[in-house]
Design an enzyme around this catalytic site. Structure first.
Site, short mmCIF file in Angstrom:
data_model
loop_
_atom_site.label_atom_id
_atom_site.label_comp_id
_atom_site.label_asym_id
_atom_site.label_seq_id
_atom_site.Cartn_x
_atom_site.Cartn_y
_atom_site.Cartn_z
N ASN A 113 10.08 -7.81 0.76
CA ASN A 113 9.96 -8.27 2.16
C ASN A 113 10.16 -9.78 2.23
OD1 ASN A 113 9.23 -6.14 4.26
ND2 ASN A 113 7.93 -5.56 2.52
N GLN A 163 12.96 0.17 6.38
CA GLN A 163 12.56 -0.16 7.75
C GLN A 163 11.71 -1.44 7.80
OE1 GLN A 163 13.67 1.15 10.65
NE2 GLN A 163 15.04 2.05 9.14
N GLU A 164 10.89 -1.63 6.77
CA GLU A 164 10.09 -2.86 6.70
C GLU A 164 11.01 -4.08 6.73
OE1 GLU A 164 7.00 -3.06 3.70
OE2 GLU A 164 6.90 -0.90 3.56
N ASP A 175 -6.09 -4.24 8.19
CA ASP A 175 -4.93 -3.66 8.91
C ASP A 175 -5.28 -3.23 10.34
OD1 ASP A 175 -3.39 -3.91 6.53
OD2 ASP A 175 -4.22 -2.04 5.78
N GLY A 180 8.06 -8.73 -3.92
CA GLY A 180 8.59 -9.65 -2.90
C GLY A 180 9.88 -9.21 -2.24
N MET A 206 -2.04 -8.30 -1.41
CA MET A 206 -3.00 -7.21 -1.50
C MET A 206 -4.45 -7.70 -1.53
SD MET A 206 -0.78 -5.01 -1.21
CE MET A 206 -0.87 -3.31 -1.70
N ARG A 207 -4.76 -8.60 -0.61
CA ARG A 207 -6.15 -9.05 -0.46
C ARG A 207 -6.48 -9.11 1.02
NH1 ARG A 207 -8.87 -11.46 -4.55
NH2 ARG A 207 -10.09 -12.68 -3.08
N ASN A 224 1.14 -9.51 9.23
CA ASN A 224 1.18 -8.67 8.03
C ASN A 224 2.12 -7.49 8.26
OD1 ASN A 224 0.33 -7.52 5.49
ND2 ASN A 224 -0.96 -6.09 6.63
N HIS A 263 2.61 -3.49 7.07
CA HIS A 263 1.87 -2.41 6.42
C HIS A 263 2.72 -1.13 6.43
CE1 HIS A 263 -1.57 -0.24 4.92
NE2 HIS A 263 -1.30 0.71 5.79
C1 GAR Z 1 5.30 -3.16 1.04
O1 GAR Z 1 5.56 -1.78 1.15
C2 GAR Z 1 4.23 -3.59 2.01
O2 GAR Z 1 4.31 -2.93 3.26
C3 GAR Z 1 2.99 -3.19 1.26
O3 GAR Z 1 3.25 -3.56 -0.08
C4 GAR Z 1 4.65 -3.47 -0.31
C5 GAR Z 1 5.12 -4.80 -0.85
O4 GAR Z 1 6.45 -4.74 -1.26
N1 GAR Z 1 1.84 -3.85 1.77
C6 GAR Z 1 0.65 -3.27 1.87
O5 GAR Z 1 0.43 -2.15 1.49
C7 GAR Z 1 -0.43 -4.15 2.47
N2 GAR Z 1 -1.56 -3.37 2.83
P1 GAR Z 1 7.28 -6.06 -1.50
O6 GAR Z 1 6.44 -6.93 -2.46
O7 GAR Z 1 8.54 -5.59 -2.14
O8 GAR Z 1 7.50 -6.72 -0.18
#
Ligand code: GAR
Length: 200
Positions: A14, A173-174, A145, A12, A90-91, A107, A109
């Site tokens: 993000n 960057q996210e 995606d 979590g 992740m679903r 979302n 990615h």
């Molecule tokens: C992040 O890197 C996100 O972009 C990726 O999972 C990670 C979650 O991190 N998501 C995917 O790959 C979705 N296809 P977080 O739980 O620390 O936010």
């Protein structure tokens, strides 16, 4: 004030970036509820620390995907959610969620889509030998995606990068672009024209 519901499966970070931006008052939005499909997801504790309702729905406890998603929809509606943000969820999102939140699910990615969709996007980028990868925030459609792209950020791949080091730089960057995308939506600045997302 836009009420956001966040779906997670893991740590979590993000989610944390979105909570922090909302709490700073920079964007007219509030995280109203966090839902995880994994009981041990670290993001649940982050939500609780900010007094945000943190709920677990494990897909295996439901008879099928539609029933599982209907329960999520009920919880989101209960909290007045108008925008659903997937943050490491992740679903694949199914028909029920999509029908209840048309063009209102986004979302993040960890690649420059349409390159490297699905799992292990950072390792896919390394395996392919690209010199630039990055991250993408996009609207969610029925594909994996594949939805219209809102914002992207490029990250160079270094020669000695591992999946961990590259993931970490992309993650920074996210945390930067996800709140920007949410700000656009909260301020009603976006319109979708086919595959293109434009500023109004
Ligand atoms: C992040 O890197 C996100 O972009 C990726 O999972 C990670 C979650 O991190 N998501 C995917 O790959 C979705 N296809 P977080 O739980 O620390 O936010």
């Amino acid at each position: 004030m836009l009420n956001i519901g966040i779906l997670i499966s893991g740590r979590g970070s993000n989610l944390q970036a979105i909570i922090d931006t909302c709490e700073s008052g920079k964007i007219p939005a509030k995280v109203a509820v966090v839902i995880s499909n994994v009981a041990s997801a670290g993001g649940l504790e982050r939500a609780k620390k900010h007094n945000i309702p943190a709920i677990v729905f494990e897909p295996n406890n439901f008879k099928d995907k539609n029933t599982y998603e209907l329960e999520i929809v009920k919880e989101l509606k209960k909290h007045g959610v108008e925008l659903v943000c997937l943050a490491g969820y992740m679903r694949i999102v199914g028909q029920v969620l999509l029908e209840h939140f048309p063009h209102r699910i986004v979302n993040i990615h960890p690649s420059l889509l349409p390159s490297f969709p699905g799992l292990h996007a950072q390792q896919q980028a390394l395996d392919h030998g690209v010199t630039v990868t990055g991250c993408t925030v996009h609207f969610v459609d029925q594909g994996c995606d594949t939805g219209p792209i809102i914002i992207q950020s490029a990250v160079p791949v270094k020669e000695n990068d591992t999946e961990e080091t590259l993931s970490e730089r992309i993650l920074q960057q996210e945390h930067h672009i996800y709140p920007i995308a949410i700000e656009f939506i909260a301020k009603d600045k976006l319109k979708i024209e086919g595959r293109r997302v434009k500023l109004k």
